[in-house]
Write a protein that holds these residues in place. Sequence first.
Motif, short mmCIF file in Angstrom:
data_model
loop_
_atom_site.label_atom_id
_atom_site.label_comp_id
_atom_site.label_asym_id
_atom_site.label_seq_id
_atom_site.Cartn_x
_atom_site.Cartn_y
_atom_site.Cartn_z
N GLN A 95 0.83 -1.21 0.00
CA GLN A 95 0.00 0.00 0.00
C GLN A 95 0.86 1.26 0.00
OE1 GLN A 95 -3.15 0.02 -0.39
NE2 GLN A 95 -3.65 -2.14 -0.02
N LEU A 96 1.98 1.20 0.74
CA LEU A 96 2.88 2.36 0.83
C LEU A 96 3.46 2.70 -0.55
CD1 LEU A 96 4.47 4.40 2.63
CD2 LEU A 96 6.26 2.67 2.76
N CYS A 97 3.95 1.66 -1.25
CA CYS A 97 4.54 1.91 -2.58
C CYS A 97 3.45 2.38 -3.55
CB CYS A 97 5.20 0.65 -3.13
SG CYS A 97 6.55 0.06 -2.11
N ALA A 98 2.25 1.76 -3.39
CA ALA A 98 1.17 2.07 -4.32
C ALA A 98 0.67 3.50 -4.18
CB ALA A 98 0.01 1.10 -4.09
N LYS A 99 0.99 4.12 -3.03
CA LYS A 99 0.55 5.50 -2.82
C LYS A 99 0.99 6.37 -4.01
CE LYS A 99 2.38 8.15 0.18
NZ LYS A 99 3.12 8.60 1.34
N CYS A 100 2.18 6.13 -4.46
CA CYS A 100 2.65 6.86 -5.65
C CYS A 100 2.47 6.03 -6.92
CB CYS A 100 4.12 7.22 -5.53
SG CYS A 100 4.49 8.28 -4.13
N HIS A 101 2.87 4.73 -6.82
CA HIS A 101 2.95 3.93 -8.05
C HIS A 101 1.59 3.57 -8.65
CE1 HIS A 101 7.24 3.27 -8.74
NE2 HIS A 101 7.36 3.52 -7.43
N SER A 102 0.52 3.72 -7.87
CA SER A 102 -0.81 3.47 -8.44
C SER A 102 -1.50 4.77 -8.82
CB SER A 102 -1.68 2.70 -7.44
OG SER A 102 -1.17 1.42 -7.27
N ASP A 103 -0.78 5.86 -8.66
CA ASP A 103 -1.36 7.16 -8.98
C ASP A 103 -0.87 7.58 -10.37
OD1 ASP A 103 -2.03 9.82 -9.24
OD2 ASP A 103 -1.56 10.35 -7.14
N GLY A 104 -1.70 7.33 -11.36
CA GLY A 104 -1.32 7.60 -12.75
C GLY A 104 -0.88 9.03 -12.99
N ALA A 105 -1.64 9.97 -12.42
CA ALA A 105 -1.34 11.38 -12.65
C ALA A 105 0.02 11.73 -12.04
CB ALA A 105 -2.43 12.24 -12.02
N PHE A 106 0.28 11.17 -10.85
CA PHE A 106 1.55 11.45 -10.18
C PHE A 106 2.73 10.82 -10.94
CE2 PHE A 106 4.87 10.34 -7.12
CZ PHE A 106 5.08 11.56 -6.50
N MET A 107 2.57 9.58 -11.36
CA MET A 107 3.66 8.85 -12.02
C MET A 107 4.01 9.43 -13.39
SD MET A 107 4.84 6.71 -9.95
CE MET A 107 5.97 5.87 -11.02
N ARG A 108 3.01 10.02 -14.03
CA ARG A 108 3.22 10.57 -15.37
C ARG A 108 4.35 11.60 -15.36
NH1 ARG A 108 -1.98 12.38 -16.61
NH2 ARG A 108 -2.64 10.22 -16.38
N ALA A 109 4.47 12.32 -14.24
CA ALA A 109 5.49 13.37 -14.16
C ALA A 109 6.90 12.77 -14.12
CB ALA A 109 5.25 14.21 -12.91
N TYR A 110 6.99 11.50 -13.72
CA TYR A 110 8.32 10.88 -13.58
C TYR A 110 8.62 9.87 -14.68
CZ TYR A 110 8.31 13.18 -9.13
OH TYR A 110 8.28 14.15 -8.17
N ASN A 111 7.65 9.01 -14.95
CA ASN A 111 7.85 7.98 -15.98
C ASN A 111 6.50 7.62 -16.59
OD1 ASN A 111 8.51 5.85 -17.55
ND2 ASN A 111 9.68 4.75 -16.00
N PRO A 112 6.13 8.35 -17.64
CA PRO A 112 4.78 8.14 -18.21
C PRO A 112 4.56 6.72 -18.74
CG PRO A 112 5.90 10.04 -19.21
CD PRO A 112 6.90 9.34 -18.38
N SER A 113 5.67 6.00 -19.05
CA SER A 113 5.47 4.67 -19.63
C SER A 113 5.35 3.57 -18.57
CB SER A 113 6.63 4.34 -20.58
OG SER A 113 7.83 4.28 -19.83
N LEU A 114 5.56 3.96 -17.31
CA LEU A 114 5.51 2.95 -16.24
C LEU A 114 4.05 2.61 -15.92
CD1 LEU A 114 7.85 1.62 -14.65
CD2 LEU A 114 7.29 3.15 -12.77
N ARG A 115 3.77 1.30 -15.80
CA ARG A 115 2.39 0.90 -15.48
C ARG A 115 2.05 1.31 -14.06
NH1 ARG A 115 1.39 -5.00 -17.98
NH2 ARG A 115 -0.43 -4.75 -16.64
#
Lengths: 424, 354
Positions: A95-115
């Motif tokens: 859950q802790l990792c998913a806080k960022c890694h499951s947030d599409g809008a947040f992840m787009r700023a760092y790695n848009p191709s990451l699932r």
Amino acid sequence: MILRLLAMLVMVLSGAAAAAAQQAAPPVDNCRTCHAQLDGKLGEPAQQFADDVHATRGFTCANCHGGDPREEDMEKSMSRTRGFRGAPKRSEIPQLCAKCHSDGAFMRAYNPSLRTDQLAQYQTSVHGKRLSSGDARVAVCSDCHGVHKIRPASSPISNVHPQQIPNTCGRCHADAGYMKPYKIRTDQLLSYQASVHFDKLKGGDLAAPTCVTCHGNHGATPPGVTSVERVCGTCHVFQEQLFDQSPHKDAWAKTKIPSCLTCHGNHAIKHTSDTMVGTGKESICMTCHVEGDNGGKAAGRIYTALTGLDASLGEALSVVDTAERKGMEVGEARVTLSAAREKLIKARVDLHTMDGARVEETTKAGEKLSKQANQDGVQALAEYTFRRKGLALSLLVIAFVVVCLWLLIRNLERPAAGEETERT
Amino acid sequence: MRLLKSWYEERFGTELLSFLWHKQVPRHRHTIWYYLGGMTLFLFSVQVVTGILLLLYYRPSPGEAFESVQFIMTKVQFGWLIRGIHSWSANLLIFTAMLHMFSAFFLKSYRQPRELTWVTGCALFFLFLGFGFSGYLLPWNELAFFATKVGTQMMAAVPLIGKWLLTFFRGGEEVTGATLTRFFGFHVAIFPLLTTAVLGAHLFLVQYFGMSVPPSVERGQPDKPVPTYAFIPNFLLRDVMGWYIALGVLAALAAIFPWELGVKADPFAPTPAGIKPEWYFLFLFQTLKLIPGRVVFIEGEQFGVLAFGLGALLWMIVPFLDRKQEGPLRRLPAVAGAVIVAYILVMTLWAWRS
């Protein structure tokens, strides 16, 4: 007026420069400053984090552990009032990792191709299910990706780089003691390391299948009997399609015999050979069939067709090689040989239909090409002999003419050697 | 025969036939070097004949060049022999031309009044190098493609017009099909035309001034004339004997060591390791490799190209520079020549083995 304008311009420029400097400057992280000076368990994470992918993108300890990294006072920076939560429990990690890694809008700023479906996938996996049922020994994000020295999967030193994955999974799955409560086998890593897939991976082919290619990564689970064929078929597309046309398809589905792995195995998938079919001692067909039944007859036909073309190709290759070693131009014969070899590969794929006639049709086309290449090679060798004989004859004629010329010169110069030739 | 002779003499007079019939060649210990010119001429004639035969099947386009040479070598009757002889003869031609040029240099055959014979001979040698460079690309195989890429790249180092030269010879920025057709044009039209003119002038000058007697021979017997023998038949028969031997060597080389075709050029493939030019360019190649990135105030490659350009020019005008027949400087050209030969040999061997 001009002075005022200049002053404004200087202010605007200096303001922009300050903003840029603020943006470019690394964030204040007093946690790392203090912990890096400590030894052991408290110092190591801070030292390791320097090369972590998150640190390189500007994240700090506080992003996972909470607290206030700008505060120099230890009590204040690590106080619950500032959100400090310390080391997360294993069960909390996904859950802790998913806080960022499951947030599409947040992840787009760092790695848009990451699932961003890792958590959802994880929850469908055996690991995820067991974790939610209270088993904290199962793998969580940090077991595979690391804790404070996480690297992108493309980094060769990352635990999740394709060439590292077998060992990463094997850390638990090859540990008999650790896996004892789950009552599952622990020989998968050793078996995989004896497979053709591992050979390719070891040879630098990063597209070669590893554990996660068949089992999934975040949604890791053993493929069931019904899905094995689909899993193998993601890479071996034609084999899958042809197997679907074979009599084995329905028969095995009814008796719940897994498709591909019945003949090829699962983790220890070996290089295939023509002796796997047919009626010989090494034939897998003979595990279920006997020589006289329909399956045995088809296996025999297929084996004869494949080995016949293979032998014919070997013979043609030897002739063409010999001609080439003798300096003959055999480029065209090589192209024909290559086409014949492709037919053999196609026939080996066709055998998944278990249709002897179909395999024979392909091998016959290959035999025709192989014979053509052989004939080209034989012609090149005959041409080589002809050239040698022609050369010997030409050199004899040339030598004869040279000797005649020499005699003629000697005869001409005999009366007055060394002096001007007399003219009449 | 007699009828033919009288028919000719009625129309053109007797001067030319009489000149040839009475032409004499000096006979001394260095006479053997005189045959190299005839040998080079013979090999050039072989190139013309085999080149015309190859032209009947060769197609100068990236899509067909390699395949057409492959067709010549495998399907055309005796095509392998024609192509083999053309390739081997090209190399032997440059070798004999080189020997001829250096022998003329060391025997000082360029002295007055034969300055222009030397200049036209040098021009012919450079044209033969041009033939070699342009012909090398024509089979459109991997080695030729990348060697041409490296070779033409050197042109870019020529000061001021380097970029223009590169684009002109490549027919664009890169080595492409345009380069192939351009090189083909040079190889079968422009160079042959120039060579015919320069060769004609060279042969005329050789006949007009006759063979030069080396100064060492002249000094050795100052009081009596140098012995001679008749150009026809004595010299010519020896020439023909040499040509027959060369023909035998060419046939043997073509049959025992067929000239490889290699693999078709792929412009998108990475440059293979160890790409080298033909042996006669190796000393240039090795020198350019050894020159540091920057020499005094210009780029190393530019310095190398300039130095070689200047060297070639000096070489061509040697007859006008070497005027000292007596005195201590008399031997300077021979010493310089020996240094040049040693340099070429060392650099070629170095490049060959590296």
